[in-house]
Motif scaffolding. Structure first.
Motif, PDB file in Angstrom:
ATOM      1  N   TRP A   1       0.829  -1.211   0.000  1.00 51.15           N
ATOM      2  CA  TRP A   1       0.000   0.000   0.000  1.00 51.15           C
ATOM      3  C   TRP A   1       0.862   1.259   0.000  1.00 51.15           C
ATOM      4  O   TRP A   1       0.427   2.313  -0.503  1.00 51.15           O
ATOM      5  CB  TRP A   1      -0.947  -0.011   1.195  1.00 51.15           C
ATOM      6  CG  TRP A   1      -2.056  -1.004   1.003  1.00 51.15           C
ATOM      7  CD1 TRP A   1      -2.240  -2.171   1.664  1.00 51.15           C
ATOM      8  CD2 TRP A   1      -3.105  -0.914   0.026  1.00 51.15           C
ATOM      9  NE1 TRP A   1      -3.343  -2.836   1.183  1.00 51.15           N
ATOM     10  CE2 TRP A   1      -3.899  -2.085   0.177  1.00 51.15           C
ATOM     11  CE3 TRP A   1      -3.454   0.021  -0.937  1.00 51.15           C
ATOM     12  CZ2 TRP A   1      -5.020  -2.326  -0.605  1.00 51.15           C
ATOM     13  CZ3 TRP A   1      -4.569  -0.215  -1.730  1.00 51.15           C
ATOM     14  CH2 TRP A   1      -5.338  -1.364  -1.561  1.00 51.15           C
ATOM     15  N   GLY A   2       2.074   1.181   0.519  1.00 46.81           N
ATOM     16  CA  GLY A   2       2.989   2.316   0.383  1.00 46.81           C
ATOM     17  C   GLY A   2       3.341   2.566  -1.071  1.00 46.81           C
ATOM     18  O   GLY A   2       3.389   3.724  -1.526  1.00 46.81           O
TER      19      GLY A   2
ATOM     20  N   VAL B   1       1.442   1.728  -3.604  1.00 48.12           N
ATOM     21  CA  VAL B   1       0.222   2.252  -4.228  1.00 48.12           C
ATOM     22  C   VAL B   1       0.105   3.750  -3.980  1.00 48.12           C
ATOM     23  O   VAL B   1      -0.230   4.529  -4.894  1.00 48.12           O
ATOM     24  CB  VAL B   1      -1.013   1.510  -3.686  1.00 48.12           C
ATOM     25  CG1 VAL B   1      -2.295   2.205  -4.145  1.00 48.12           C
ATOM     26  CG2 VAL B   1      -1.011   0.054  -4.152  1.00 48.12           C
ATOM     27  N   ALA B   2       0.388   4.188  -2.743  1.00 46.81           N
ATOM     28  CA  ALA B   2       0.311   5.617  -2.425  1.00 46.81           C
ATOM     29  C   ALA B   2       1.315   6.421  -3.252  1.00 46.81           C
ATOM     30  O   ALA B   2       0.998   7.527  -3.736  1.00 46.81           O
ATOM     31  CB  ALA B   2       0.565   5.826  -0.935  1.00 46.81           C
ATOM     32  N   ALA B   3       2.518   5.874  -3.435  1.00 49.56           N
ATOM     33  CA  ALA B   3       3.523   6.564  -4.250  1.00 49.56           C
ATOM     34  C   ALA B   3       3.060   6.708  -5.691  1.00 49.56           C
ATOM     35  O   ALA B   3       3.261   7.765  -6.318  1.00 49.56           O
ATOM     36  CB  ALA B   3       4.848   5.804  -4.187  1.00 49.56           C
TER      37      ALA B   3
ATOM     38  N   VAL C   1      -0.044   6.874  -6.660  1.00 52.03           N
ATOM     39  CA  VAL C   1      -1.115   7.878  -6.680  1.00 52.03           C
ATOM     40  C   VAL C   1      -0.524   9.282  -6.745  1.00 52.03           C
ATOM     41  O   VAL C   1      -0.986  10.137  -7.526  1.00 52.03           O
ATOM     42  CB  VAL C   1      -2.015   7.719  -5.434  1.00 52.03           C
ATOM     43  CG1 VAL C   1      -2.969   8.901  -5.310  1.00 52.03           C
ATOM     44  CG2 VAL C   1      -2.804   6.407  -5.506  1.00 52.03           C
ATOM     45  N   VAL C   2       0.505   9.536  -5.946  1.00 48.18           N
ATOM     46  CA  VAL C   2       1.161  10.843  -5.980  1.00 48.18           C
ATOM     47  C   VAL C   2       1.750  11.105  -7.360  1.00 48.18           C
ATOM     48  O   VAL C   2       1.636  12.217  -7.911  1.00 48.18           O
ATOM     49  CB  VAL C   2       2.257  10.911  -4.897  1.00 48.18           C
ATOM     50  CG1 VAL C   2       3.077  12.193  -5.034  1.00 48.18           C
ATOM     51  CG2 VAL C   2       1.637  10.832  -3.504  1.00 48.18           C
ATOM     52  N   TRP C   3       2.395  10.109  -7.940  1.00 48.11           N
ATOM     53  CA  TRP C   3       3.003  10.242  -9.268  1.00 48.11           C
ATOM     54  C   TRP C   3       1.936  10.575 -10.306  1.00 48.11           C
ATOM     55  O   TRP C   3       2.123  11.452 -11.152  1.00 48.11           O
ATOM     56  CB  TRP C   3       3.699   8.933  -9.622  1.00 48.11           C
ATOM     57  CG  TRP C   3       4.673   9.019 -10.763  1.00 48.11           C
ATOM     58  CD1 TRP C   3       4.877  10.085 -11.607  1.00 48.11           C
ATOM     59  CD2 TRP C   3       5.578   8.009 -11.182  1.00 48.11           C
ATOM     60  NE1 TRP C   3       5.855   9.784 -12.528  1.00 48.11           N
ATOM     61  CE2 TRP C   3       6.300   8.527 -12.290  1.00 48.11           C
ATOM     62  CE3 TRP C   3       5.850   6.720 -10.730  1.00 48.11           C
ATOM     63  CZ2 TRP C   3       7.262   7.770 -12.957  1.00 48.11           C
ATOM     64  CZ3 TRP C   3       6.820   5.987 -11.390  1.00 48.11           C
ATOM     65  CH2 TRP C   3       7.515   6.500 -12.492  1.00 48.11           C
TER      66      TRP C   3
END
Length: 374
Positions: free
Chosen positions: A46-47, A49-51, A53-55
């Motif tokens: 999930w970390g 995935v979050a990265a 999303v930011v990208w």
């Protein structure tokens, strides 16, 4: 070359860490807390995935509907792999999701590197997917090679699928066109395809394909080796093991596995489990298989204290005699489960020849150049 540094380092880490991850996971499982094998990969997943999303948010101003569609397809593909293709146990599913992230990232970064290097989107996507798949094949070969891991071609399929997810997501994130590859690119695609086909068939032949040994007096079982080869391996081990005994557990990550011994150990395990369950016919059949086809394992493999590791104790042999248990010709051994595949002899060469012909066709027959960049 700097564009390829990140995916190359990740790929080297995947292959280089393959022998050690099994030892690490076993240590966590036995000495720390089994739940960490689920918790840690889940947090990392999930970390990642979050990265992403930011990208994506940072790239949003330049994205069009085609880009969003491609990324949505990539995410849907990844979701299907993370759920429908998971193999049940929470630990395995969590680790497979980490493989999905790692191979997806390698493929995505390779696609970006090839695209920025001037390749067409089709050539860049194909090259990224194939090279990432080859990393997966190398990873599983290393796992097959060493004692502490077990190579599985199904994992190669999952790794290739993860590469596909990464490429499709990259098509949306970095843009794509539908321009046909140049002649030079087509030749490169053909070479990569043939290399992938040869490596895939070679790995399957090495790690999965085998023989069905049929013995009229004791039934049948699956083996990596023919009956004649098993006989020669027994002779070889009888001559070698007294001077150079096989390693004893716990195995080290750098120790190369003896698959003849591992195969015999499957039958030892099946024999012992059947005896403990009072399944006397199965225990007798497995012992007969060991006596006939793996005698060197019973006679020469010892524990550190000198006792024979796999020989059946005399009291258990006597118990089987008392129960009147004897092998039957219809017995089919479950030892090894589905690890050994029995294919018709023509199938693997036919698949390889078909793949090579497809590569030749791709190299020789051009396609029209179409479309613009999205």
């Amino acid at each position: 070359m700097r564009r390829f540094a990140a995916p190359a380092l990740i790929a080297l880490w995947i292959v280089g860490s393959a022998p050690f991850l099994g030892r690490l996971t076993r240590w966590i499982q036995e000495e720390v807390d089994r739940s960490l094998l689920v918790i840690v990969p889940t947090i990392l997943f999930w970390g990642a995935v979050a990265a992403f999303v930011v990208w994506v948010v940072r790239s949003a101003p330049r994205l069009r509907w085609k880009n969003w569609t491609a990324m949505a397809l990539g995410l849907l593909w990844a979701a299907v792999q993370a759920t429908a293709l998971a193999r049940g146990r929470p630990e395995e599913s969590a680790l497979e999701r980490m493989h999905l992230v790692l191979y997806g990232v390698v493929a995505l970064l390779l696609y970006r590197a090839f695209l920025r290097g001037g390749r067409s989107a089709i050539a860049a996507a194909f090259s990224a997917a194939v090279l990432t798949s080859l990393v997966g094949l190398a990873d599983e070969f290393i796992q097959w090679l060493v004692w502490v891991r077990a190579g599985d071609f199904y994992d190669c399929v999952l790794n290739t699928s993860a590469a596909g997810c990464g490429v499709v997501f990259g098509l949306g994130l970095f843009g794509f066109d539908i321009e046909a590859p140049s002649p030079t690119e087509r030749r490169a695609i053909a070479v990569l395809w043939v290399v992938l086909a040869v490596a895939s068939v070679g790995l399957v032949d090495l790690t999965n394909l085998g023989h069905r040994i049929v013995d009229p007096s004791l039934g049948s079982f699956r083996s990596y080796y023919s009956a004649d080869r098993l006989e020669s391996l027994n002779e070889n081990r009888r001559a070698r093991w007294p001077a150079r005994p096989p390693p004893t557990p716990p195995f080290q990550p750098w120790q190369v596995e003896d698959h003849f011994l591992s195969e015999a150990a499957w039958h030892v395990q099946a024999r012992n489990e059947a005896f403990d369950a009072e399944d006397w016919p199965t225990a007798a059949a497995e012992q007969a298989i060991l006596n006939r086809y793996y005698p060197a394992v019973l006679e020469e493999v010892r524990n550190p204290d000198g006792d024979l590791r796999h020989a059946f104790p005399a009291d258990r042999v006597q118990r089987l005699r008392q129960e009147g248990a004897v092998p039957v010709p219809t017995y089919e051994s479950p030892a090894g489960g589905s690890r050994i595949w029995i294919w018709p002899r023509f199938l693997a060469p036919s698949l390889l020849l078909t793949a090579i012909l497809l590569g030749v066709f791709a190299a020789l027959f051009p396609c029209r150049r179409l479309g613009t960049r999205a």
